[in-house]
Design an enzyme around this catalytic site. Sequence first.
Site, PDB file in Angstrom:
ATOM      1  N   LYS A 186      -5.995  -4.914   1.842  1.00 23.56           N
ATOM      2  CA  LYS A 186      -7.086  -4.670   0.906  1.00 23.56           C
ATOM      3  C   LYS A 186      -8.081  -5.843   0.868  1.00 23.56           C
ATOM      4  O   LYS A 186      -7.793  -6.933   1.367  1.00 23.56           O
ATOM      5  CB  LYS A 186      -6.513  -4.397  -0.498  1.00 23.56           C
ATOM      6  CG  LYS A 186      -5.692  -3.094  -0.558  1.00 23.56           C
ATOM      7  CD  LYS A 186      -6.523  -1.887  -0.263  1.00 23.56           C
ATOM      8  CE  LYS A 186      -5.932  -0.509  -0.384  1.00 23.56           C
ATOM      9  NZ  LYS A 186      -4.571  -0.207  -0.341  1.00 23.56           N
TER      10      LYS A 186
HETATM   11  C1  LIG Z   1      -3.633   0.885  -1.081  1.00 27.65           C
HETATM   12  C2  LIG Z   1      -3.888   1.970  -2.023  1.00 27.65           C
HETATM   13  C3  LIG Z   1      -3.038   2.248  -3.108  1.00 27.65           C
HETATM   14  C4  LIG Z   1      -1.684   1.644  -3.293  1.00 27.65           C
HETATM   15  O1  LIG Z   1      -1.592   0.317  -3.168  1.00 27.65           O
HETATM   16  P1  LIG Z   1      -0.265  -0.451  -2.708  1.00 27.65           P
HETATM   17  O2  LIG Z   1      -0.568  -1.812  -3.199  1.00 27.65           O
HETATM   18  O3  LIG Z   1      -0.199  -0.387  -1.212  1.00 27.65           O
HETATM   19  O4  LIG Z   1       0.889   0.171  -3.388  1.00 27.65           O
HETATM   20  C5  LIG Z   1      -3.414   3.236  -4.002  1.00 27.65           C
HETATM   21  N1  LIG Z   1      -4.546   3.922  -3.846  1.00 27.65           N
HETATM   22  C6  LIG Z   1      -5.368   3.705  -2.809  1.00 27.65           C
HETATM   23  C7  LIG Z   1      -6.623   4.489  -2.711  1.00 27.65           C
HETATM   24  C8  LIG Z   1      -5.063   2.741  -1.856  1.00 27.65           C
HETATM   25  O5  LIG Z   1      -5.871   2.569  -0.822  1.00 27.65           O
END
Ligand SMILES: *Cc1c(COP(=O)(O)O)cnc(C)c1O
Length: 396
Positions: A186
């Site tokens: 992210k």
């Molecule tokens: C990455 C993501 C999540 C979940 O995040 P994690 O930290 O990997 O559990 C939820 N929603 C969206 C749209 C994402 O891209």
Amino acid sequence: MPGFELFGEEEKKEVQDVLDNGVLMRYGFDAMRNGHHKALELEKNLAQRMETQYAQVVSSGTAALTVALACAGVGSGDEVIMPTFTFVASFEAILSVGAIPVLCDIDDTLTLHPEAVEKAITSKTKAVMPVHMCGSMADLKALKTICGKHNLILLEDACQAIGGTYEGKPLGSYGDLGCFSFDYVKTVTCGEGGGIITNSEKIAERAHKYQDHGHDHMGNDRGAETHPFLGYNFRLSELNAAVGIAQLRKLDHTLAIQKKNYTILRDALSAIPEVTFRRVPENGVESYAFLNIFLPNENLARNAHKALGNHNVDACFYWFDNNWHYYKKWEHLLEQKSIHPLSEEIQTRLKKNNKSFAASDAWMGRTVSCLIKLNWTEEEVHQRGSKMVQAIQSIL
Ligand SMILES: *Cc1c(COP(=O)(O)O)cnc(C)c1O
């Protein structure tokens, strides 16, 4: 988008503070921690950057959604409206609190279509969860109006669009609650981590307790704390939080790079009349984490995606055929492949999702998304733009 591209001395310094005192947990051990409270500091910084009263950090984005739903009072038998295009975490979080994910069509914003949301509302609906996929947002004003009219919670999943804004407000801060992921890929990463933002004192008070076994966090003897309600453990470790502090400080710099690279690529692709761009709702500003384009039809989009690969343009996605992000491939959800028994009510009501979503298919079939990276040189971005144009023109 990946914040790890900018990982450097700043992150190491923050982590070193934690290693120097050895307190890896956010609660207790005050005498040993030399004044370092990394998770708490990350929360303060996140709330400030997102212009909300409160922030709660947790162990993942999925945990953030789960805690957000639980603390907003969503639970057994409640329905949560979510888009057909999202990450699997959306329905995982909804199911984990005993609620029922209700899939709903998207439009050319690539997230919830307000009219489809209105049609999906039943007497059981409790929340609407727009997911700001790939750097841009849902039509939040329309969704807020619908939520107001039907007394529903508006929970923004801003995991892929941190730093974007709507009507001048940071994404995640417009609804009742907003969630972020700080996982490794992210824009802001902690390695693993997540965050919830809200202006509701009630929800914030619930959240810090819920993510720590229901602990009341009163006084300074953790063992003597009471538990006003049930909770879980979704705590973020001090090590992860430390990385996040340095990463969040870089967010505005990261956004500036994303915007610059995005703009060069978009300008290049604008030369192709057959290529159009995802609609950004009025008064919305993207985070520029991805450039999302439409080809005239599904065939051309699939061919364009292939051609991009053949021209060595990496990190482009054709979600329509992707395993993670589009309902067509959520076999485990649609076929209810649960290793533990699901209640009969959930089994029955989940089946309502086994239908086709033609409006979503029409948009996703035409969509190709290209990740915007941070470490490209300006020359590389220009070369990339030319290669993308060549690749797409080769299939038109
Ligand atoms: C990455 C993501 C999540 C979940 O995040 P994690 O930290 O990997 O559990 C939820 N929603 C969206 C749209 C994402 O891209």
